[in-house]
Write an enzyme that holds these catalytic residues in place. Structure first.
Site, PDB file in Angstrom:
ATOM      1  N   GLY A 251     -13.200  -8.051  11.492  1.00  0.00           N
ATOM      2  CA  GLY A 251     -14.032  -8.556  12.592  1.00  0.00           C
ATOM      3  C   GLY A 251     -15.085  -7.562  13.034  1.00  0.00           C
ATOM      4  N   LYS A 252     -15.561  -6.741  12.074  1.00  0.00           N
ATOM      5  CA  LYS A 252     -16.521  -5.683  12.400  1.00  0.00           C
ATOM      6  C   LYS A 252     -17.830  -6.237  12.947  1.00  0.00           C
ATOM      7  CE  LYS A 252     -15.979  -4.139   8.181  1.00  0.00           C
ATOM      8  NZ  LYS A 252     -14.746  -4.834   7.782  1.00  0.00           N
TER       9      LYS A 252
ATOM     10  N   LYS B 210     -18.581  -8.884  14.739  1.00  0.00           N
ATOM     11  CA  LYS B 210     -18.539  -9.244  16.164  1.00  0.00           C
ATOM     12  C   LYS B 210     -18.604  -7.998  17.036  1.00  0.00           C
ATOM     13  CE  LYS B 210     -15.630 -10.803  19.879  1.00  0.00           C
ATOM     14  NZ  LYS B 210     -14.453 -11.455  20.409  1.00  0.00           N
TER      15      LYS B 210
ATOM     16  N   GLY C 173     -18.860 -10.059   4.045  1.00  0.00           N
ATOM     17  CA  GLY C 173     -19.505 -10.947   5.011  1.00  0.00           C
ATOM     18  C   GLY C 173     -19.059 -10.645   6.419  1.00  0.00           C
ATOM     19  N   HIS C 174     -20.007 -10.442   7.312  1.00  0.00           N
ATOM     20  CA  HIS C 174     -19.687 -10.241   8.724  1.00  0.00           C
ATOM     21  C   HIS C 174     -20.042 -11.515   9.484  1.00  0.00           C
ATOM     22  CE1 HIS C 174     -20.014  -5.562   8.406  1.00  0.00           C
ATOM     23  NE2 HIS C 174     -18.991  -6.071   7.764  1.00  0.00           N
TER      24      HIS C 174
ATOM     25  N   GLN D 241     -16.360  -3.787   4.323  1.00  0.00           N
ATOM     26  CA  GLN D 241     -14.988  -3.770   3.784  1.00  0.00           C
ATOM     27  C   GLN D 241     -14.052  -3.011   4.729  1.00  0.00           C
ATOM     28  OE1 GLN D 241     -17.454  -2.627   1.232  1.00  0.00           O
ATOM     29  NE2 GLN D 241     -17.679  -4.608   0.321  1.00  0.00           N
TER      30      GLN D 241
ATOM     31  N   GLY E  51     -10.688 -13.924  20.817  1.00  0.00           N
ATOM     32  CA  GLY E  51     -11.368 -15.111  20.333  1.00  0.00           C
ATOM     33  C   GLY E  51     -12.634 -14.709  19.606  1.00  0.00           C
TER      34      GLY E  51
END
Length: 423
Positions: free
Chosen positions: A17-18, A20, A42-43, A224, A413
């Site tokens: 979750g980098k 966000k 993919g972020h 990653q 969330g």
């Protein structure tokens, strides 16, 4: 006054979750810089009812007025970059004035993707589980000193490209891998090269260090996760770059003494995509429930993520090799309905218990679990840590004691608003 550099990176097998968190932290920084990896990572960011997936562009691009840098440690696919950037431009983001690209970043060629497929096919049952995006072969060329870089597009590029392509084709013939056609891909790729020429191509090491000298701050964004680091991850089931904090120094041209805070991101549980060992993986209904509630599917590939309980052995190791100063726990809400939560506190390696991460975790490793009561409370609407149920507070306290590092931010969330900064 010298500015500061903070580093934000994943501590598990990626997908923590980098994106966000970079988006949430960006207002505190003047520049956001990506230091390694390619479009295989993919972020995902969600806000204002919209969902975006970034592959090569730093996640600070959504915060107006901030400079975003793609550093020299990144490998860039011009065609995929163009598609990603044009999608963002359609949604009203001005990229050309805010996104700078290092001339020393290496280019992923169409033939790199073919080589990726050929190498995976040659491994038979021992596949690494790559995304097929050509990342490994591009880094291989970089290390072999035969790569093409972004700066090469500024002079005699067609000639350089043809020479590199011919070498790749020779390798593919030697491997007996000749059934491929890159005509359409190559056409789109060349369009990407023309598009790339419209951006500010820079010596990013000079830009970042001048930024710091002027008193401004930089947030370095990794892709990653630590357990996929080419040196310290679960080799050979790893990526081809250094995903750890030291990668920010080599991937951007920063002195180690410039680094301040190191934010380590982890999930409240653990996931992994693709092949490779995963000691706490769950093959039962609990693992399936985690995947369904957490929407655990790859942002780029759509592949199902393997799910399991949090692995504190691997996390302690990650914290150590990165020098993590603050922990950020993501997706806590995914565990909201579980009556019991488990945490792996040690491994039994060939029957001997150890708190240390071993050389090889491919076989003979059995997780030793501690059970904690679940909180069984919907936390997604909470706005402060005072609202946390006692069982969740106990889970946080347990993790902090085990990891000897404070958890300062908790995500409950996917939306940027569903983020609680602890006092």
């Amino acid at each position: 006054m010298t500015g500061k550099v903070d580093v934000l990176l994943g501590l598990q097998w990626g997908d923590e979750g980098k994106g966000k968190v970079v988006d949430v932290l960006t207002p505190k920084y003047d520049v956001v810089a990506r230091f390694q990896g390619g479009p295989n990572a993919g972020h995902t960011l969600e806000f204002n009812g919209e969902k975006y997936v970034l592959r090569s562009i730093p996640s600070g691009i959504f915060q107006g007025g901030k400079i975003n840098i793609i550093g020299n440690g990144v490998v860039l696919a011009p065609d995929l970059f163009m598609d990603e950037a044009k999608d963002l431009e359609k949604s009203g983001h001005d990229l050309k004035s805010r996104l700078h690209i290092s001339k020393k970043a290496h280019l992923i060629m169409p033939t790199h993707r073919v080589l990726d497929a050929a190498i995976e096919a040659s491994k038979g049952k021992n596949k690494v589980g790559t995304t097929g995006k050509g990342i490994g072969p591009t880094y291989s060329d970089k290390i072999a000193r035969t790569g093409l870089r972004v700066g090469d597009i500024l002079e005699n590029f067609e000639e350089k490209y043809a020479a590199h392509k011919a070498k790749h084709e020779e390798t593919l013939r030697a491997m007996g891998y000749t059934d491929y056609d890159i005509t359409d891909v190559e056409k789109h790729w060349m369009e990407g090269i023309e598009y790339l020429r419209q951006f500010q191509l820079v010596d990013s090491e000079h830009e970042i260090n001048k930024t710091l000298k002027s008193g401004k701050s930089v947030l370095c964004e990794g892709a990653q996760g630590t357990m996929l680091d080419v040196d310290f991850g679960s080799y050979p089931f790893v990526t081809s770059s250094n995903t750890i904090c030291a990668g920010a120094c080599t991937g951007l041209g920063l002195g180690p003494n410039k680094i301040g805070e190191v934010y380590g991101i982890m999930k409240a549980y653990c996931t992994r995509v693709g092949a490779g060992p995963f000691p706490t993986e769950l093959f039962d209904e609990t693992g399936k429930k985690m995947r369904d509630i957490g929407h655990e599917y790859g942002a780029v590939t759509g592949r199902e993520r393997r799910c399991g309980w949090i692995d504190l052995v691997a996390l302690r190791y990650s914290i150590m090799v990165n020098g993590v100063t603050q922990l950020i726990m993501m997706k806590s809400d995914v565990l909201d309905t579980f009556p019991t939560i488990k945490a792996c506190v040690a491994y039994k390696v060939n029957g001997v218990e150890t708190p240390d991460f071993p050389y090889n975790i491919e076989s003979g490793v059995e997780p030793v679990y501690k059970e904690l009561p679940g909180w069984q409370t919907d936390m997604t609407q909470f706005t402060s840590e005072e609202q946390f149920p006692e069982a969740f507070k106990n889970y946080i306290k347990f993790l902090e004691e085990q990891l000897e590092t404070p958890i300062t931010i908790i995500s409950i969330g996917p939306d940027r608003e569903q983020t609680i900064v602890r006092g």
